[in-house]
Design a protein around this motif. Sequence first.
Motif, short mmCIF file in Angstrom:
data_model
loop_
_atom_site.label_atom_id
_atom_site.label_comp_id
_atom_site.label_asym_id
_atom_site.label_seq_id
_atom_site.Cartn_x
_atom_site.Cartn_y
_atom_site.Cartn_z
N TYR A 32 0.39 -1.28 -0.23
CA TYR A 32 -0.08 0.13 -0.38
C TYR A 32 0.81 1.08 -0.03
O TYR A 32 1.67 1.59 0.99
CB TYR A 32 -1.28 0.20 1.40
N THR A 34 1.49 4.76 0.54
CA THR A 34 1.22 6.24 1.47
C THR A 34 1.91 7.38 0.82
O THR A 34 3.33 7.61 0.36
CB THR A 34 1.20 6.32 2.61
N LYS A 40 0.23 2.49 8.74
CA LYS A 40 -0.42 2.26 9.31
C LYS A 40 1.04 1.11 9.97
O LYS A 40 0.04 0.20 10.56
CB LYS A 40 -0.32 0.74 8.33
N ASP A 69 -1.56 -2.52 10.40
CA ASP A 69 -2.94 -3.18 9.65
C ASP A 69 -3.23 -4.91 9.87
O ASP A 69 -4.10 -5.09 9.20
CB ASP A 69 -2.95 -2.81 8.49
N ARG A 138 -8.42 0.33 6.97
CA ARG A 138 -7.25 0.84 5.48
C ARG A 138 -8.30 1.75 4.94
O ARG A 138 -9.50 1.33 4.78
CB ARG A 138 -7.12 -0.24 5.13
N TYR A 149 -3.07 5.02 -0.44
CA TYR A 149 -3.92 4.91 1.07
C TYR A 149 -3.61 5.52 2.48
O TYR A 149 -2.48 6.19 2.40
CB TYR A 149 -3.57 3.27 1.38
N PHE A 151 -4.76 5.56 6.88
CA PHE A 151 -4.37 4.20 8.11
C PHE A 151 -5.20 5.51 9.17
O PHE A 151 -3.82 5.75 10.06
CB PHE A 151 -3.40 3.23 8.75
#
Length: 221
Positions: A32, A34, A40, A69, A138, A149, A151
């Motif tokens: 993912y 970011t 996360k 996560d 998420r 993404y 979190f």
Amino acid sequence: MPNEPSYYNWFDSKVQRYNTGLFNGIQYTEQYRTINEKHKFFEKSEFQLGSVIYNGQFYDQTPLKYDLDTDQLLLNIGYNYKFPTLILLKTKVEGFRIGESHFVHIETKSDETDMEGFYQVLVANDSIRLLKKNSKKRFKRIKGSTIYYEFLPENNYVIDYGDSYYNIAKKKDVIRIWPNKRDFINENYNPALRKINEDDFWTSFFSKLSDSFNTQNIGKE
């Protein structure tokens, strides 16, 4: 904490992780993307020096990250390796520390709640133990042609008391466990303080509650 490859190479040469039981996990690849601080991981997205009890052995001064996560503990083994990050096998992790934060691995079922994964220990004494389940939810974001993404924290608290675990979300959850402490709970429960810092609030509250227990009556009231 230094992030340069030279630091990790120095750590490798001193500890020789490939010759220890820590060199036993699953290769980690990031899934993912970011683009901001809503990552996360626990506290920081960088590795932090900590310690871990892994397969019964204690390892100190170890670069770790806790993925909230997936509830996985990550180990940096150095840039000399094709896959520099390993996922430590959860069944082999008894507990770990990152900075000043202490975590334990719990897998159990009780009448009140099922427990599985890593829990942060906020209070621990002869009477009770206050645990926090750190997690992050998420969210997929799209900005122009960029997919990334974010979190966001989604935590909960658990009391370990009298051989049982209890989820704690409201004042009435505490009263349900200790009905004979209702007056004390009402007097010391301050929702305004809880909004400021929930960790500090629950830690202070349960420390005081534990201190109030009669040493001759530590069993469940």
